[in-house]
Design a protein around this motif. Structure first.
Motif, PDB file in Angstrom:
ATOM      1  N   MET A  46     -82.168 -44.815 -90.637  1.00  0.00           N
ATOM      2  CA  MET A  46     -80.485 -46.202 -91.375  1.00  0.00           C
ATOM      3  C   MET A  46     -80.489 -47.075 -90.506  1.00  0.00           C
ATOM      4  O   MET A  46     -79.650 -46.273 -90.119  1.00  0.00           O
ATOM      5  N   ALA A  47     -80.460 -48.454 -90.773  1.00  0.00           N
ATOM      6  CA  ALA A  47     -79.380 -48.937 -89.344  1.00  0.00           C
ATOM      7  C   ALA A  47     -77.889 -48.374 -89.673  1.00  0.00           C
ATOM      8  O   ALA A  47     -77.299 -48.382 -90.663  1.00  0.00           O
ATOM      9  N   SER A  48     -77.126 -48.127 -88.453  1.00  0.00           N
ATOM     10  CA  SER A  48     -75.997 -47.943 -88.640  1.00  0.00           C
ATOM     11  C   SER A  48     -75.199 -49.444 -88.647  1.00  0.00           C
ATOM     12  O   SER A  48     -75.698 -50.945 -88.953  1.00  0.00           O
ATOM     13  N   MET A  49     -73.443 -49.506 -89.102  1.00  0.00           N
ATOM     14  CA  MET A  49     -72.986 -50.601 -89.532  1.00  0.00           C
ATOM     15  C   MET A  49     -72.667 -51.866 -88.460  1.00  0.00           C
ATOM     16  O   MET A  49     -72.760 -52.536 -88.476  1.00  0.00           O
ATOM     17  N   THR A  50     -72.782 -51.158 -87.436  1.00  0.00           N
ATOM     18  CA  THR A  50     -72.603 -51.760 -85.989  1.00  0.00           C
ATOM     19  C   THR A  50     -74.003 -51.982 -85.696  1.00  0.00           C
ATOM     20  O   THR A  50     -73.442 -53.908 -85.355  1.00  0.00           O
ATOM     21  N   GLU A  51     -75.123 -51.620 -86.155  1.00  0.00           N
ATOM     22  CA  GLU A  51     -76.168 -52.599 -85.520  1.00  0.00           C
ATOM     23  C   GLU A  51     -76.418 -53.301 -86.555  1.00  0.00           C
ATOM     24  O   GLU A  51     -76.747 -54.844 -86.083  1.00  0.00           O
ATOM     25  N   ARG A  52     -76.162 -53.326 -88.087  1.00  0.00           N
ATOM     26  CA  ARG A  52     -76.202 -54.915 -88.504  1.00  0.00           C
ATOM     27  C   ARG A  52     -75.777 -55.918 -88.521  1.00  0.00           C
ATOM     28  O   ARG A  52     -75.604 -57.164 -88.671  1.00  0.00           O
ATOM     29  N   ILE A  53     -74.196 -55.268 -88.250  1.00  0.00           N
ATOM     30  CA  ILE A  53     -72.853 -56.465 -87.770  1.00  0.00           C
ATOM     31  C   ILE A  53     -73.510 -57.728 -86.729  1.00  0.00           C
ATOM     32  O   ILE A  53     -73.097 -58.593 -86.348  1.00  0.00           O
ATOM     33  N   MET A  54     -74.213 -56.981 -85.876  1.00  0.00           N
ATOM     34  CA  MET A  54     -74.616 -56.963 -83.992  1.00  0.00           C
ATOM     35  C   MET A  54     -75.571 -57.994 -84.326  1.00  0.00           C
ATOM     36  O   MET A  54     -75.578 -59.128 -83.904  1.00  0.00           O
ATOM     37  N   PHE A  55     -76.527 -57.696 -85.169  1.00  0.00           N
ATOM     38  CA  PHE A  55     -77.678 -57.792 -86.627  1.00  0.00           C
ATOM     39  C   PHE A  55     -77.372 -59.952 -86.321  1.00  0.00           C
ATOM     40  O   PHE A  55     -77.589 -60.502 -86.578  1.00  0.00           O
ATOM     41  N   LEU A  56     -76.316 -59.855 -87.854  1.00  0.00           N
ATOM     42  CA  LEU A  56     -76.104 -60.736 -88.281  1.00  0.00           C
ATOM     43  C   LEU A  56     -74.911 -62.072 -87.136  1.00  0.00           C
ATOM     44  O   LEU A  56     -75.369 -63.089 -87.587  1.00  0.00           O
ATOM     45  N   ARG A  57     -74.251 -61.518 -86.099  1.00  0.00           N
ATOM     46  CA  ARG A  57     -73.408 -62.175 -85.584  1.00  0.00           C
ATOM     47  C   ARG A  57     -74.735 -62.403 -84.587  1.00  0.00           C
ATOM     48  O   ARG A  57     -74.701 -63.880 -84.093  1.00  0.00           O
ATOM     49  N   ALA A  58     -75.834 -62.196 -84.442  1.00  0.00           N
ATOM     50  CA  ALA A  58     -77.394 -62.704 -83.750  1.00  0.00           C
ATOM     51  C   ALA A  58     -77.475 -63.799 -84.492  1.00  0.00           C
ATOM     52  O   ALA A  58     -77.547 -64.696 -83.893  1.00  0.00           O
ATOM     53  N   VAL A  59     -78.001 -63.857 -85.564  1.00  0.00           N
ATOM     54  CA  VAL A  59     -78.778 -64.329 -86.414  1.00  0.00           C
ATOM     55  C   VAL A  59     -77.273 -65.792 -86.843  1.00  0.00           C
ATOM     56  O   VAL A  59     -78.274 -67.301 -86.079  1.00  0.00           O
ATOM     57  N   ARG A  60     -76.303 -65.308 -86.711  1.00  0.00           N
ATOM     58  CA  ARG A  60     -75.372 -66.563 -86.951  1.00  0.00           C
ATOM     59  C   ARG A  60     -75.403 -67.262 -85.291  1.00  0.00           C
ATOM     60  O   ARG A  60     -75.532 -68.919 -85.516  1.00  0.00           O
ATOM     61  N   GLN A  61     -75.495 -66.952 -84.351  1.00  0.00           N
ATOM     62  CA  GLN A  61     -75.497 -67.861 -83.121  1.00  0.00           C
ATOM     63  C   GLN A  61     -76.787 -68.938 -82.895  1.00  0.00           C
ATOM     64  O   GLN A  61     -77.082 -69.174 -82.344  1.00  0.00           O
ATOM     65  N   LEU A  62     -77.754 -67.681 -83.597  1.00  0.00           N
ATOM     66  CA  LEU A  62     -79.133 -68.735 -83.476  1.00  0.00           C
ATOM     67  C   LEU A  62     -79.166 -70.428 -83.944  1.00  0.00           C
ATOM     68  O   LEU A  62     -79.772 -70.694 -83.787  1.00  0.00           O
ATOM     69  N   HIS A  63     -78.170 -69.812 -85.350  1.00  0.00           N
ATOM     70  CA  HIS A  63     -77.991 -71.320 -85.724  1.00  0.00           C
ATOM     71  C   HIS A  63     -78.100 -72.101 -85.327  1.00  0.00           C
ATOM     72  O   HIS A  63     -77.387 -72.838 -85.798  1.00  0.00           O
TER      73      HIS A  63
END
Length: 97
Positions: A1-18
């Motif tokens: 299972m992914a850690s909370m910081t990995e999930r936050i970094m993933f969401l930031r990357a998706v937001r930046q790509l948008h």
């Protein structure tokens, strides 16, 4: 299972790509208008070819951003995940195969 910081970094990357996808789309529109304008004013000029080149670059960047966003989307992201076990209980005397 992914850690909370990995999930936050993933969401930031998706937001930046948008955000960057919107920037690239605006760049495509600007350079398409510039290429059309200079092509009408001075067909075959150096300014027209530079506008066409920059249009191609921004189009490539936009396509790349869109492909990365599609790759990052989880399959079935619109549906809720079912992680819990079934609520049906097995009747005594019946074995599951």
């Amino acid at each position: 299972m992914a850690s909370m910081t990995e999930r936050i970094m993933f969401l930031r990357a998706v937001r930046q790509l948008h955000r960057i996808r919107s920037l690239y789309a605006a760049g495509v529109l600007v350079w398409a208008a510039s290429a059309a304008w200079t092509g009408w004013q001075a067909p075959g000029s150096r300014q027209m070819w530079i506008s066409v080149l920059l249009l191609a670059v921004f189009t490539g960047l936009l396509v790349t951003a869109v492909l990365f966003l599609r790759r990052l989307q989880a399959p079935g992201a619109g549906r809720p995940a079912h992680h819990a076990a079934s609520r049906k209980t097995a009747r005594p005397g019946h074995a599951h195969a």
